[in-house]
Design an enzyme around this catalytic site. Structure first.
Site, mmCIF file in Angstrom:
data_model
loop_
_atom_site.group_PDB
_atom_site.id
_atom_site.type_symbol
_atom_site.label_atom_id
_atom_site.label_comp_id
_atom_site.label_asym_id
_atom_site.label_seq_id
_atom_site.Cartn_x
_atom_site.Cartn_y
_atom_site.Cartn_z
ATOM 1 N N LYS A 39 0.873 -1.175 0.000
ATOM 2 C CA LYS A 39 0.000 0.000 0.000
ATOM 3 C C LYS A 39 0.909 1.224 0.000
ATOM 4 C CE LYS A 39 -3.541 2.360 2.728
ATOM 5 N NZ LYS A 39 -4.510 2.227 3.836
ATOM 6 N N LYS A 45 1.800 5.090 -0.206
ATOM 7 C CA LYS A 45 1.267 6.418 0.069
ATOM 8 C C LYS A 45 1.721 7.397 -1.012
ATOM 9 C CE LYS A 45 -0.775 5.672 4.085
ATOM 10 N NZ LYS A 45 -2.217 5.924 4.326
ATOM 11 N N ASP A 68 -2.698 5.046 -1.801
ATOM 12 C CA ASP A 68 -3.558 5.806 -0.891
ATOM 13 C C ASP A 68 -3.154 7.267 -0.959
ATOM 14 O OD1 ASP A 68 -5.167 6.793 1.074
ATOM 15 O OD2 ASP A 68 -4.414 5.522 2.681
ATOM 16 N N GLU A 72 -7.093 4.547 -2.818
ATOM 17 C CA GLU A 72 -7.914 4.923 -1.663
ATOM 18 C C GLU A 72 -8.067 6.434 -1.592
ATOM 19 O OE1 GLU A 72 -7.681 3.355 2.448
ATOM 20 O OE2 GLU A 72 -6.138 2.041 1.611
ATOM 21 N N ASP A 92 -12.494 5.821 1.890
ATOM 22 C CA ASP A 92 -11.949 5.615 3.238
ATOM 23 C C ASP A 92 -12.453 6.712 4.162
ATOM 24 O OD1 ASP A 92 -10.519 5.112 5.525
ATOM 25 O OD2 ASP A 92 -8.546 5.314 4.625
ATOM 26 N N LYS A 124 -12.871 1.001 9.079
ATOM 27 C CA LYS A 124 -11.910 1.204 10.159
ATOM 28 C C LYS A 124 -12.672 1.426 11.458
ATOM 29 C CE LYS A 124 -8.121 3.101 7.383
ATOM 30 N NZ LYS A 124 -7.312 4.312 7.069
ATOM 31 N N ASP A 134 -1.497 -3.561 9.130
ATOM 32 C CA ASP A 134 -0.051 -3.667 9.322
ATOM 33 C C ASP A 134 0.461 -2.878 10.519
ATOM 34 O OD1 ASP A 134 -0.580 -1.209 8.222
ATOM 35 O OD2 ASP A 134 1.042 -1.241 6.767
#
Length: 366
Positions: A160, A162, A190, A218, A243, A267, A322
């Site tokens: 993932k 950033k 993301d 995301e 998200d 989340k 993670d």
């Protein structure tokens, strides 16, 4: 089993390397731990990270919400009356989703202990193991490429990445990562709300034109811009995941009904814990929208609760848990086992958390 005391502490754990996104840079986990004590001696554990740029929750805000709003509502209540007690938590003031999440997961922990069954089995688990991605922070392209290579060497096959801190560099960052790891590694990105809708479409389509093979993006646009999110979903060659736009079951349903995103990231800190996360997952199942289970920068107590949920809901098809492996050490005793990308849920009653090693938790006495 009655709740007799709500005790708070501050958990501090250094990260392996600084965590950098378009919104913030962090070098250690500094989370609030909630302990719910009972008249039987059982203790339920919860955790909340102060993630102000996303949830608006600061450490002081979390502490105040628990002490002044939530604790008075649940002290003396029977754990076996879980539906009523979790409803009291959710109605204890507006917002404060991180504080609510910490108390909510601690209640589920106690409920499982009371009935001597793991929470994931209470929820109807269909699996005991998960495979998570790992986050590659925003940095210069060559450093991100090296970080990606290091992650692959540790066994990760989904990254993932950033992006968004400097849109002009984002394509170069992704190109460097893809060149370093090859075509077989899954890459999802993301942007953490960093782009405008038209900018997002241009950047994402440029990335796919260059053969970067992105699985999804995301939250490419600001959280409240649902029309913009829908625009990106309709015009981007990269599938879109909502998200920060999804804090509640109502938010999720709005996304599903308007088709503003292809996927949704659940989340616990955004929605207020397992109770509302279950409602989002149920709505996703009805609407046929796949979900990711994600986390903030959290240690194992909070991530462990997300593991319990993910093991019980097949609509959760992607895992971004993670947090514990980003920490330099795991001071939390018990709970799920994190072996790099592979996560194995505990079969101990409740959530299996036994405590925290000395030196990492400072109790906050009233």
């Amino acid at each position: 089993m009655k709740i007799t005391q709500v005790r708070l502490g501050k958990l501090s754990v250094p990260l392996r390397v600084p965590f950098k996104t378009a919104l913030r840079t962090v070098d250690r986990v500094e989370d609030i731990v909630v302990e719910l004590h009972t008249d039987t001696g059982a203790v339920g554990y919860g955790e909340a990270p102060p993630t102000g740029p996303i949830t608006g929750d600061t450490a002081g805000g979390i502490i105040g919400a628990v002490r002044e709003l939530i604790a008075p509502a649940i002290l003396g209540r029977e754990v076996d009356d879980l539906e009523s007690v979790t409803a009291l938590v959710q109605s204890a003031g507006v917002h404060n989703t991180s504080a609510k999440a910490a108390v909510d997961m601690a209640l589920w922990d106690l409920y499982g202990q009371l009935h001597r069954i793991p929470v994931h089995k209470l929820l109807g688990s269909s699996r005991r193991t998960l495979v998570t991605d790992i986050t590659i922070s925003v940095n210069p392209p060559q450093q991100m490429a090296q970080d990606a290579l290091d992650a692959v060497a540790r066994g990760y096959d989904c990254l993932k990445v950033k992006v968004g801190a400097d849109p002009a560099l984002d394509t170069a960052r992704l190109a460097a990562v893809r060149q370093a790891v090859g075509d077989e590694v899954c890459i999802r990105i993301d942007a953490n709300q960093a782009w405008t809708p038209r900018q997002a479409v241009r950047i994402l389509n440029e990335m796919q034109d260059r053969g970067l093979g992105l699985e999804l993006v995301e939250q490419p646009v600001p959280a409240r811009d649902l029309e913009g999110l829908q625009y990106v979903t309709q015009h981007s060659w990269v599938p879109v995941m909502a998200d920060e736009s999804v804090f509640s079951p109502a938010d999720a349903l709005r996304i599903f009904q308007t088709r503003a995103a292809d996927y949704v990231n659940i989340k616990l800190m955004k929605c207020g814990g397992l109770t509302n996360a279950l409602r989002i997952a149920a709505a996703a199942e009805i609407c046929g929208v796949e979900c990711m289970i994600g986390c903030m920068l959290e240690a194992k107590i909070a991530v462990n609760a997300a593991v319990e949920l993910a093991c019980a809901r097949s609509i959760i098809t992607r895992v971004d848990l993670d947090g514990p492996v980003l920490c330099s050490t795991d001071p939390v005793v018990g709970g799920a086992r994190f072996d790099e990308k592979r996560i194995t849920v505990s079969d101990a009653p409740g959530m299996g958390i036994q405590g925290i090693q000395p030196g990492y938790l400072t109790y906050l006495e009233p």
